[in-house]
Design a protein around this motif. Structure first.
Motif, PDB file in Angstrom:
ATOM      1  N   PHE B 173     -47.568  69.755 -97.787  1.00 26.58           N
ATOM      2  CA  PHE B 173     -46.692  69.220 -96.754  1.00 26.58           C
ATOM      3  C   PHE B 173     -46.886  67.719 -96.558  1.00 26.58           C
ATOM      4  O   PHE B 173     -45.936  66.958 -96.486  1.00 26.58           O
ATOM      5  N   TYR B 174     -48.140  67.291 -96.470  1.00 28.48           N
ATOM      6  CA  TYR B 174     -48.389  65.871 -96.244  1.00 28.48           C
ATOM      7  C   TYR B 174     -48.000  65.046 -97.467  1.00 28.48           C
ATOM      8  O   TYR B 174     -47.609  63.891 -97.335  1.00 28.48           O
ATOM      9  N   ILE B 175     -48.098  65.622 -98.672  1.00 32.19           N
ATOM     10  CA  ILE B 175     -47.643  64.904 -99.869  1.00 32.19           C
ATOM     11  C   ILE B 175     -46.156  64.577 -99.724  1.00 32.19           C
ATOM     12  O   ILE B 175     -45.725  63.450 -99.959  1.00 32.19           O
ATOM     13  N   PHE B 176     -45.364  65.564 -99.278  1.00 30.09           N
ATOM     14  CA  PHE B 176     -43.931  65.325 -99.117  1.00 30.09           C
ATOM     15  C   PHE B 176     -43.658  64.331 -98.007  1.00 30.09           C
ATOM     16  O   PHE B 176     -42.801  63.468 -98.125  1.00 30.09           O
ATOM     17  N   PHE B 177     -44.382  64.493 -96.939  1.00 30.29           N
ATOM     18  CA  PHE B 177     -44.199  63.624 -95.778  1.00 30.29           C
ATOM     19  C   PHE B 177     -44.446  62.167 -96.182  1.00 30.29           C
ATOM     20  O   PHE B 177     -43.652  61.274 -95.892  1.00 30.29           O
ATOM     21  N   LEU B 178     -45.529  61.922 -96.913  1.00 28.65           N
ATOM     22  CA  LEU B 178     -45.885  60.563 -97.323  1.00 28.65           C
ATOM     23  C   LEU B 178     -44.932  60.061 -98.404  1.00 28.65           C
ATOM     24  O   LEU B 178     -44.576  58.880 -98.428  1.00 28.65           O
ATOM     25  N   ARG B 179     -44.500  60.960 -99.271  1.00 27.94           N
ATOM     26  CA  ARG B 179     -43.556  60.571-100.320  1.00 27.94           C
ATOM     27  C   ARG B 179     -42.277  60.014 -99.697  1.00 27.94           C
ATOM     28  O   ARG B 179     -41.727  59.015-100.184  1.00 27.94           O
ATOM     29  N   GLN B 180     -41.817  60.650 -98.618  1.00 26.92           N
ATOM     30  CA  GLN B 180     -40.618  60.164 -97.936  1.00 26.92           C
ATOM     31  C   GLN B 180     -40.802  58.717 -97.488  1.00 26.92           C
ATOM     32  O   GLN B 180     -39.908  57.897 -97.639  1.00 26.92           O
ATOM     33  N   THR B 181     -41.961  58.415 -96.926  1.00 29.69           N
ATOM     34  CA  THR B 181     -42.225  57.051 -96.465  1.00 29.69           C
ATOM     35  C   THR B 181     -42.320  56.089 -97.646  1.00 29.69           C
ATOM     36  O   THR B 181     -41.752  54.998 -97.620  1.00 29.69           O
ATOM     37  N   PHE B 182     -43.023  56.501 -98.686  1.00 32.30           N
ATOM     38  CA  PHE B 182     -43.188  55.638 -99.859  1.00 32.30           C
ATOM     39  C   PHE B 182     -41.843  55.297-100.490  1.00 32.30           C
ATOM     40  O   PHE B 182     -41.633  54.199-100.978  1.00 32.30           O
ATOM     41  N   ARG B 183     -40.939  56.257-100.483  1.00 24.47           N
ATOM     42  CA  ARG B 183     -39.645  56.024-101.135  1.00 24.47           C
ATOM     43  C   ARG B 183     -38.791  55.001-100.394  1.00 24.47           C
ATOM     44  O   ARG B 183     -37.834  54.466-100.951  1.00 24.47           O
ATOM     45  N   GLN B 184     -39.115  54.776 -99.127  1.00 21.25           N
ATOM     46  CA  GLN B 184     -38.324  53.802 -98.371  1.00 21.25           C
ATOM     47  C   GLN B 184     -38.752  52.359 -98.648  1.00 21.25           C
ATOM     48  O   GLN B 184     -38.093  51.423 -98.237  1.00 21.25           O
ATOM     49  N   ILE B 185     -39.873  52.206 -99.351  1.00 24.71           N
ATOM     50  CA  ILE B 185     -40.338  50.856 -99.664  1.00 24.71           C
ATOM     51  C   ILE B 185     -39.467  50.304-100.800  1.00 24.71           C
ATOM     52  O   ILE B 185     -39.334  50.949-101.834  1.00 24.71           O
ATOM     53  N   PRO B 186     -38.845  49.131-100.590  1.00 22.79           N
ATOM     54  CA  PRO B 186     -37.892  48.627-101.590  1.00 22.79           C
ATOM     55  C   PRO B 186     -38.535  48.409-102.969  1.00 22.79           C
ATOM     56  O   PRO B 186     -39.676  47.963-103.076  1.00 22.79           O
ATOM     57  N   ASN B 187     -37.749  48.730-104.008  1.00 25.99           N
ATOM     58  CA  ASN B 187     -38.228  48.577-105.383  1.00 25.99           C
ATOM     59  C   ASN B 187     -38.568  47.128-105.719  1.00 25.99           C
ATOM     60  O   ASN B 187     -39.422  46.874-106.551  1.00 25.99           O
ATOM     61  N   GLU B 188     -37.859  46.190-105.054  1.00 26.56           N
ATOM     62  CA  GLU B 188     -38.058  44.772-105.367  1.00 26.56           C
ATOM     63  C   GLU B 188     -39.533  44.376-105.228  1.00 26.56           C
ATOM     64  O   GLU B 188     -40.044  43.571-106.001  1.00 26.56           O
ATOM     65  N   LEU B 189     -40.177  44.970-104.223  1.00 26.47           N
ATOM     66  CA  LEU B 189     -41.594  44.656-104.010  1.00 26.47           C
ATOM     67  C   LEU B 189     -42.413  45.037-105.238  1.00 26.47           C
ATOM     68  O   LEU B 189     -43.321  44.323-105.652  1.00 26.47           O
ATOM     69  N   TYR B 190     -42.064  46.192-105.798  1.00 22.69           N
ATOM     70  CA  TYR B 190     -42.795  46.694-106.949  1.00 22.69           C
ATOM     71  C   TYR B 190     -42.594  45.771-108.149  1.00 22.69           C
ATOM     72  O   TYR B 190     -43.545  45.386-108.829  1.00 22.69           O
ATOM     73  N   TYR B 191     -41.315  45.388-108.389  1.00 19.99           N
ATOM     74  CA  TYR B 191     -41.026  44.524-109.531  1.00 19.99           C
ATOM     75  C   TYR B 191     -41.696  43.168-109.368  1.00 19.99           C
ATOM     76  O   TYR B 191     -42.244  42.614-110.327  1.00 19.99           O
ATOM     77  N   ALA B 192     -41.670  42.655-108.146  1.00 18.27           N
ATOM     78  CA  ALA B 192     -42.314  41.367-107.894  1.00 18.27           C
ATOM     79  C   ALA B 192     -43.807  41.447-108.210  1.00 18.27           C
ATOM     80  O   ALA B 192     -44.381  40.557-108.839  1.00 18.27           O
TER      81      ALA B 192
END
Lengths: 303, 299
Positions: B173-192
């Motif tokens: 359950f917490y894996i899904f809960f945290l995944r939802q939050t992680f997915r909201q972080i914009p991809n641009e940050l990752y590419y940068a």
């Protein structure tokens, strides 16, 4: 969006969680279906006497407490879930209609969620005490004679009523939270339109609020059903490990209690398989009800 | 003109009546919710004389409050030891849960790998299986690992802690809960970060975890609360009174099947167990209530 495949790295990141899940979730799941087919499994020596298809299930069904456990569990499920969902719905609609003190009431209503099921169960047992309890004091104001709710030799009906009151009280906090956040996400336009048409309150409730809230209601009903089928800690809190009022033990026994009762006697032959059989019966019933609800709701839920 | 003013007046009056009615209903309901807490506190400070009066005393003046019930509750069972055990077990299981959850949620939200969607579906569907099915085999597993002691060797404290915490060091359950939050972080940050040569591991801990802090705090609190309320598993895997957690410690301390129960002492003990939870709730209300309403975690 996600560039090259990164298999090894991904599995490496997943491995801590997956190892634990494999050992403590997935292996036990399959093992339950293995244990249930062992005949006379001796847990201490790890010996068994061949296989049986339904033998362990019939042990469970023939258990003198099985019928009582089924009746009690179904009673808890089919009374506490509808009643608490209705109450939670009305309370959250009322709460959503005010601005002042909304946060204050919300905090109070949330309190049952953060309490200990055993500790509060004990408090409820004392609220229902025959001589010094609050319920009988209250009833006494209306000239009702003291009722033996949970004391020695209390009847099944009285004990069940007390248990249901506690179960409903304990389940409200979560439902109110979910309904309230659902209500707050309903577009105000619908209500504005209703106001322009001066639609009566009851019609607004049945034609706007309930349909738009229906996904939340479905979610709450399904999780509450699953939760209520697993009732156990509430019974232990109120009645202790005797699972019933003194002089009437096991009268409040539930399906889950059958599993743990069998596990308490791991030394006796076949007990583990009996626990596995009871848990599989429980699982099948909850699965069946979840499927029925999903199927029924397909026509009724408005997304 | 005059008519419409009249209608306005009437409808305003109706509105006020409706408001009063709503507040009355909400206050009444609040009282119903608070009664068990009030009854617990009231009973815990009553002397034996004040307790055994019919009809019961509903309001007790402060000068008659008896705090020695708490002393006798603490003498009847080692609650401070139960609390220490509970704190240690929730610390262990929470640290484990946080690490396994962060890594798994990162893989599901940020990495692309073969079988991701299938694995996701398998985990998702296993969430509806009742825990009772796992408990049976987990009991056998921890007993095979020797963590329950045996006929000639008694269980050690370390083994008890392992048996109590290890099965709860991850949560789908917490894996899904945290995944939802992680997915909201914009991809641009990752590419940068990639352009700057930051490794995935560093990106996870330096960027994603700080951004997801509120969700992680919610997971920590809910997980710790779960340990505080755990009854079934601790009851199965510990026999020694000194290894018990608060909830099963409380139940075993007051488990007379018949006879006279000392209600004021029992309620004092119940309050000792409930109070830390309520204090944590009022301190971290924001995280707990938001977490529950967003994630729909069923207690």
């Amino acid at each position: 969006m996600l560039e090259e495949k990164n298999n090894l790295k991904a599995w490496l990141y997943l491995s801590p969680a997956l190892v634990l899940l494999a050992v403590f979730t997935f292996y036990p799941l399959f093992n339950a279906f293995y244990l249930v087919f062992l005949k006379d499994f001796n847990y201490l020596l790890r010996e068994f006497d061949g296989y049986t298809l339904l033998g362990n299930f019939s042990y469970v069904v023939r258990n003198p407490n099985f019928k009582q456990a089924m009746i009690n569990t179904f009673f808890i499920v089919f009374v506490s879930v509808p009643v608490s969902v209705m109450i939670a719905l009305f309370v959250s609609v009322a709460l959503n209609s005010i601005k002042k003190l909304q946060g204050f009431f919300q905090t109070i209503y949330f309190l049952p969620y953060v309490t200990n099921a055993i500790a509060v169960g004990m408090a409820f047992a004392f609220i229902f005490h025959q001589d010094y309890g609050l319920i009988n004091t209250f009833l006494g104001w209306f000239n009702v004679n003291p009722i033996n709710w949970v004391g020695t030799g209390a009847s099944w009906g009285n004990a069940m009523f007390s248990l249901l009151v506690y179960t409903i009280w304990g389940g409200l906090a979560f439902k109110i939270m979910i309904f309230l956040s659902g209500l707050q996400s309903i577009d105000k336009q619908y209500y504005d339109a209703a106001r322009v048409d001066s639609t009566p309150r009851r019609r607004v409730f049945t034609k706007i609020t309930v349909p738009l809230l229906s996904p939340m209601i479905l979610y709450i009903v399904i999780t509450s059903f699953i939760g209520a089928f697993k009732a156990y800690a509430t019974v232990v809190g109120m009645f202790g490990v005797g699972l019933g009022p003194a002089g009437n033990p096991k009268s409040m026994i539930t399906m889950v209690a059958l599993v743990y009762d069998a596990l308490e006697h791991t030394g006796s032959i076949g007990a583990i398989s009996e626990a596995a059989a009871a848990s599989i019966i429980l699982f099948s019933i909850t699965l069946l009800f979840t499927i029925i609800q999903m199927w029924v709701s397909k026509k009724r839920v408005h997304y | 003109m005059e008519n419409s003013i009249k209608i306005d007046k009437v409808s305003r009056r109706n509105k006020i009546i409706a408001k009063v009615f709503v507040y009355f209903f909400l206050v009444l309901f609040a009282v119903i919710i608070l009664i068990p807490f009030y009854w617990m506190v009231l009973t815990s400070v009553k002397s034996m004389q004040d307790l055994t009066v019919t009809p019961p005393i509903l309001f007790l003046p402060f000068d008659r409050w008896r705090l020695d019930n708490f002393q006798s509750a603490l003498n009847a069972a080692p609650y401070l030891i139960f609390m220490r055990n509970t704190v240690i077990v929730s610390f262990l299981s929470t640290v484990g849960t946080i690490f396994t959850t962060i890594f798994a949620a990162f893989a599901f939200s940020r990495l692309n790998f073969k079988g991701r969607d299938t694995l996701f579906m398998i985990l998702l569907s296993s969430m509806m299986i009742p825990g009772e099915m796992f408990v049976i085999t987990n009991f056998i597993t921890v007993s095979d690992l020797g963590w329950l002691g045996s006929n000639n060797v008694s269980q050690t404290y370390g083994d008890a802690l392992k048996a109590l915490s290890l099965p709860f060091m991850t949560s789908i359950f917490y894996i899904f809960f945290l995944r939802q939050t992680f997915r909201q972080i914009p991809n641009e940050l990752y590419y940068a970060a990639k352009v700057d040569g930051t490794s995935d591991f560093k990106y996870l801990w330096r960027i994603m975890v700080p951004i997801a802090k509120p969700t992680i705090i919610t997971i920590i609190i809910l997980n710790a609360m779960g340990t505080w309320n755990a009854y079934i598993w601790p009851n199965l895997v510990t026999d020694n009174v000194n290894f018990r957690l608060v909830t099963n410690g409380l139940r075993t301390a007051y488990n007379q099947l018949s006879g006279q129960v000392i209600y004021n002492e029992q309620m004092a003990a119940a309050l000792i167990v409930t109070l830390p939870l309520l204090i944590v709730f009022f301190l971290l209300k924001k995280y707990i209530m938001r977490g529950v309403s967003r994630s729909g975690i069923k207690g």
